[in-house]
Design an enzyme around this catalytic site. Structure first.
Site, PDB file in Angstrom:
ATOM      1  N   ALA A  24      -5.684  -1.535  -3.210  1.00  0.00           N
ATOM      2  CA  ALA A  24      -7.092  -1.442  -3.579  1.00  0.00           C
ATOM      3  C   ALA A  24      -7.920  -1.765  -2.336  1.00  0.00           C
ATOM      4  CB  ALA A  24      -7.384  -2.421  -4.700  1.00  0.00           C
ATOM      5  N   GLY A  27      -2.223  -1.886  -5.120  1.00  0.00           N
ATOM      6  CA  GLY A  27      -2.627  -0.782  -5.992  1.00  0.00           C
ATOM      7  C   GLY A  27      -1.926   0.527  -5.638  1.00  0.00           C
ATOM      8  N   GLU A  36       1.318   0.400  -7.322  1.00  0.00           N
ATOM      9  CA  GLU A  36       1.035   0.534  -8.753  1.00  0.00           C
ATOM     10  C   GLU A  36       0.693   1.978  -9.122  1.00  0.00           C
ATOM     11  OE1 GLU A  36      -1.833  -2.690  -8.385  1.00  0.00           O
ATOM     12  OE2 GLU A  36      -0.769  -3.777  -9.964  1.00  0.00           O
ATOM     13  N   GLU A  51      -0.609  -8.838  -3.133  1.00  0.00           N
ATOM     14  CA  GLU A  51      -1.870  -9.434  -3.611  1.00  0.00           C
ATOM     15  C   GLU A  51      -1.890 -10.950  -3.472  1.00  0.00           C
ATOM     16  OE1 GLU A  51      -0.145  -7.036  -5.162  1.00  0.00           O
ATOM     17  OE2 GLU A  51      -1.510  -5.567  -6.048  1.00  0.00           O
TER      18      GLU A  51
HETATM   19  N1  CO8 Z   1      -8.361  -2.207   1.832  1.00  0.00           N
HETATM   20  C1  CO8 Z   1      -9.290  -1.931   2.755  1.00  0.00           C
HETATM   21  N2  CO8 Z   1      -9.009  -1.581   4.026  1.00  0.00           N
HETATM   22  C2  CO8 Z   1      -7.713  -1.507   4.364  1.00  0.00           C
HETATM   23  C3  CO8 Z   1      -6.680  -1.781   3.451  1.00  0.00           C
HETATM   24  C4  CO8 Z   1      -7.041  -2.139   2.121  1.00  0.00           C
HETATM   25  N3  CO8 Z   1      -6.142  -2.384   1.157  1.00  0.00           N
HETATM   26  N4  CO8 Z   1      -5.494  -1.649   4.092  1.00  0.00           N
HETATM   27  C5  CO8 Z   1      -5.776  -1.279   5.346  1.00  0.00           C
HETATM   28  N5  CO8 Z   1      -7.118  -1.205   5.522  1.00  0.00           N
HETATM   29  C6  CO8 Z   1      -7.848  -0.840   6.729  1.00  0.00           C
HETATM   30  C7  CO8 Z   1      -7.810  -1.965   7.762  1.00  0.00           C
HETATM   31  O1  CO8 Z   1      -8.812  -2.935   7.486  1.00  0.00           O
HETATM   32  C8  CO8 Z   1      -8.061  -1.209   9.047  1.00  0.00           C
HETATM   33  O2  CO8 Z   1      -9.445  -0.923   9.125  1.00  0.00           O
HETATM   34  P1  CO8 Z   1     -10.232  -1.211  10.502  1.00  0.00           P
HETATM   35  O3  CO8 Z   1      -9.628  -0.252  11.493  1.00  0.00           O
HETATM   36  O4  CO8 Z   1     -11.653  -0.903  10.167  1.00  0.00           O
HETATM   37  O5  CO8 Z   1      -9.969  -2.623  10.873  1.00  0.00           O
HETATM   38  C9  CO8 Z   1      -7.352   0.133   8.796  1.00  0.00           C
HETATM   39  O6  CO8 Z   1      -7.199   0.244   7.385  1.00  0.00           O
HETATM   40  C10 CO8 Z   1      -5.965   0.176   9.424  1.00  0.00           C
HETATM   41  O7  CO8 Z   1      -5.246  -0.959   8.964  1.00  0.00           O
HETATM   42  P2  CO8 Z   1      -4.491  -1.977   9.945  1.00  0.00           P
HETATM   43  O8  CO8 Z   1      -5.191  -2.027  11.271  1.00  0.00           O
HETATM   44  O9  CO8 Z   1      -4.331  -3.261   9.219  1.00  0.00           O
HETATM   45  O10 CO8 Z   1      -3.104  -1.206  10.110  1.00  0.00           O
HETATM   46  P3  CO8 Z   1      -1.687  -1.863  10.469  1.00  0.00           P
HETATM   47  O11 CO8 Z   1      -0.791  -0.710  10.739  1.00  0.00           O
HETATM   48  O12 CO8 Z   1      -1.828  -2.918  11.502  1.00  0.00           O
HETATM   49  O13 CO8 Z   1      -1.209  -2.604   9.107  1.00  0.00           O
HETATM   50  C11 CO8 Z   1      -0.871  -2.788   6.736  1.00  0.00           C
HETATM   51  C12 CO8 Z   1      -0.932  -1.851   7.974  1.00  0.00           C
HETATM   52  C13 CO8 Z   1       0.308  -3.730   6.869  1.00  0.00           C
HETATM   53  C14 CO8 Z   1      -0.684  -1.896   5.514  1.00  0.00           C
HETATM   54  C15 CO8 Z   1      -2.170  -3.597   6.637  1.00  0.00           C
HETATM   55  O14 CO8 Z   1      -3.273  -2.710   6.756  1.00  0.00           O
HETATM   56  C16 CO8 Z   1      -2.333  -4.356   5.362  1.00  0.00           C
HETATM   57  O15 CO8 Z   1      -1.727  -5.394   5.194  1.00  0.00           O
HETATM   58  N6  CO8 Z   1      -3.197  -3.862   4.435  1.00  0.00           N
HETATM   59  C17 CO8 Z   1      -3.511  -4.539   3.211  1.00  0.00           C
HETATM   60  C18 CO8 Z   1      -2.377  -4.477   2.219  1.00  0.00           C
HETATM   61  C19 CO8 Z   1      -2.728  -5.234   0.966  1.00  0.00           C
HETATM   62  O16 CO8 Z   1      -2.894  -6.431   0.972  1.00  0.00           O
HETATM   63  N7  CO8 Z   1      -2.824  -4.511  -0.162  1.00  0.00           N
HETATM   64  C20 CO8 Z   1      -3.145  -5.087  -1.441  1.00  0.00           C
HETATM   65  C21 CO8 Z   1      -4.613  -4.987  -1.719  1.00  0.00           C
HETATM   66  S1  CO8 Z   1      -5.107  -5.800  -3.230  1.00  0.00           S
HETATM   67  C22 CO8 Z   1      -4.684  -4.704  -4.453  1.00  0.00           C
HETATM   68  O17 CO8 Z   1      -4.171  -3.647  -4.197  1.00  0.00           O
HETATM   69  C23 CO8 Z   1      -4.947  -5.121  -5.842  1.00  0.00           C
HETATM   70  C24 CO8 Z   1      -4.633  -3.986  -6.811  1.00  0.00           C
HETATM   71  C25 CO8 Z   1      -4.839  -4.398  -8.208  1.00  0.00           C
HETATM   72  C26 CO8 Z   1      -6.048  -4.067  -8.895  1.00  0.00           C
HETATM   73  C27 CO8 Z   1      -6.785  -2.871  -8.563  1.00  0.00           C
HETATM   74  C28 CO8 Z   1      -8.218  -3.125  -8.921  1.00  0.00           C
HETATM   75  C29 CO8 Z   1      -9.121  -2.481  -7.972  1.00  0.00           C
END
Ligand code: CO8
Length: 259
Positions: A66, A110, A113, A133
């Site tokens: 998400a 998400g 999911e 999460e």
């Molecule tokens: N949301 C928003 N932005 C994101 C997300 C995300 N989930 N994932 C990546 N991005 C963005 C980063 O902020 C970055 O943006 P910017 O260049 O502006 O800084 C860009 O995408 C590239 O990401 P990274 O630089 O972090 O790329 P890496 O290759 O270094 O890392 C990862 C990749 C490991 C996937 C890393 O991006 C990461 O950990 N992302 C988050 C993963 C996460 O925690 N997901 C769970 C989110 S919570 C959720 O899903 C809840 C769902 C349940 C309910 C749904 C209701 C809405």
């Protein structure tokens, strides 16, 4: 047909493809994305030409979860009232046509999911699944604790949900989360081939098979067997069933009328 900003929707023959298209954010699932996925499923489900739907992302990410930036400022009442993930998620899970998630790269939170809402997950060897999460101080909200547990069992689901670690494609296949792994550069070809094969089957028989398998997650064995038996008997009302058996006997390919 709806118009879309965050996803690309196309059809190739009898296969509909929903491609998440927020590459700079690793296909983070915003309210807008969920709303568009729901609208795309509405369109594809209403289109008689379509017999199977693929949901996919990019090479680097199916979806990294998400949209954390969109969610961060929200409070309980926002999330409770909007309940936005339910809009797109429930819509895919309720789709009567078969759905396949084609997953390369990250399928996290998400994203994992969303993949699990599809009927089949086919993974590239680059795929990584996880429910991180907990590392954000929250928990899965659209099936990560429920569908994942049913798919891979309690211990592994707990491991992923409590440590937030990722599972690679090989572990996901061993655990039963994905049906097959293919080389990343062959992912869409393999998924298209599977989707075309499914779309060529009797559509009502496919819908019944899907309904029967899904019932296994919702009911007792005896109830599930009863549903299966009723649907099996119902296939004997299908023209495709009599044609399918006649074609076998006459050593030819069946011509499905989807009636
Ligand atoms: N949301 C928003 N932005 C994101 C997300 C995300 N989930 N994932 C990546 N991005 C963005 C980063 O902020 C970055 O943006 P910017 O260049 O502006 O800084 C860009 O995408 C590239 O990401 P990274 O630089 O972090 O790329 P890496 O290759 O270094 O890392 C990862 C990749 C490991 C996937 C890393 O991006 C990461 O950990 N992302 C988050 C993963 C996460 O925690 N997901 C769970 C989110 S919570 C959720 O899903 C809840 C769902 C349940 C309910 C749904 C209701 C809405």
């Amino acid at each position: 047909m709806s118009t879309f900003e965050h996803i690309i929707v196309e059809s190739k023959g009898a296969v509909g493809i929903i491609k998440l298209n927020r590459p700079k954010m690793l296909n983070a699932l915003s309210f807008g994305v969920f709303r568009e996925i729901a609208a795309a499923v509405d369109d594809l489900e209403a289109d008689d030409a379509i017999g199977c739907i693929i949901v996919t992302g990019s090479e680097k990410a199916f979806a990294a979860g998400a949209d954390i930036k969109e969610m961060q400022p929200k409070g309980f009442i926002d999330m409770f009232s909007e309940d936005f993930a339910a809009i797109g998620g429930d819509r895919i899970a309720r789709c009567r046509k078969p759905t396949i998630a084609a997953v390369a790269g990250y399928a996290l939170g998400g994203g994992c999911e969303l993949a699990m809402m599809c009927d089949i997950i086919i993974a590239a060897d680059t795929a990584k699944f996880g429910q991180p999460e907990i590392t954000l101080g929250t928990i899965p909200g659209i099936g990560g604790t429920q569908r994942l547990t049913r798919a891979i069992g309690k211990s592994k689901a707990m491991d992923l949900c409590l440590t937030g670690r990722m599972m690679d494609a090989a572990e996901a296949e061993r655990s039963g989360l994905v049906s097959r792994i293919v080389p990343a550069d062959k992912l869409m070809d393999e998924v298209m081939a599977a989707a075309e094969k499914i779309a060529a089957m009797s559509r009502p028989a496919a819908a019944m098979a899907k309904e029967a398998v899904n019932r296994a997650f919702e009911t007792t064995l005896a109830e599930g067997m009863s549903v299966e038996r009723n649907l099996f008997h119902a296939t004997f009302a299908l023209e495709d069933r009599s044609e399918g058996m006649a074609a076998f006997i006459e050593k030819r390919k069946p011509v499905n009328k989807n009636r």
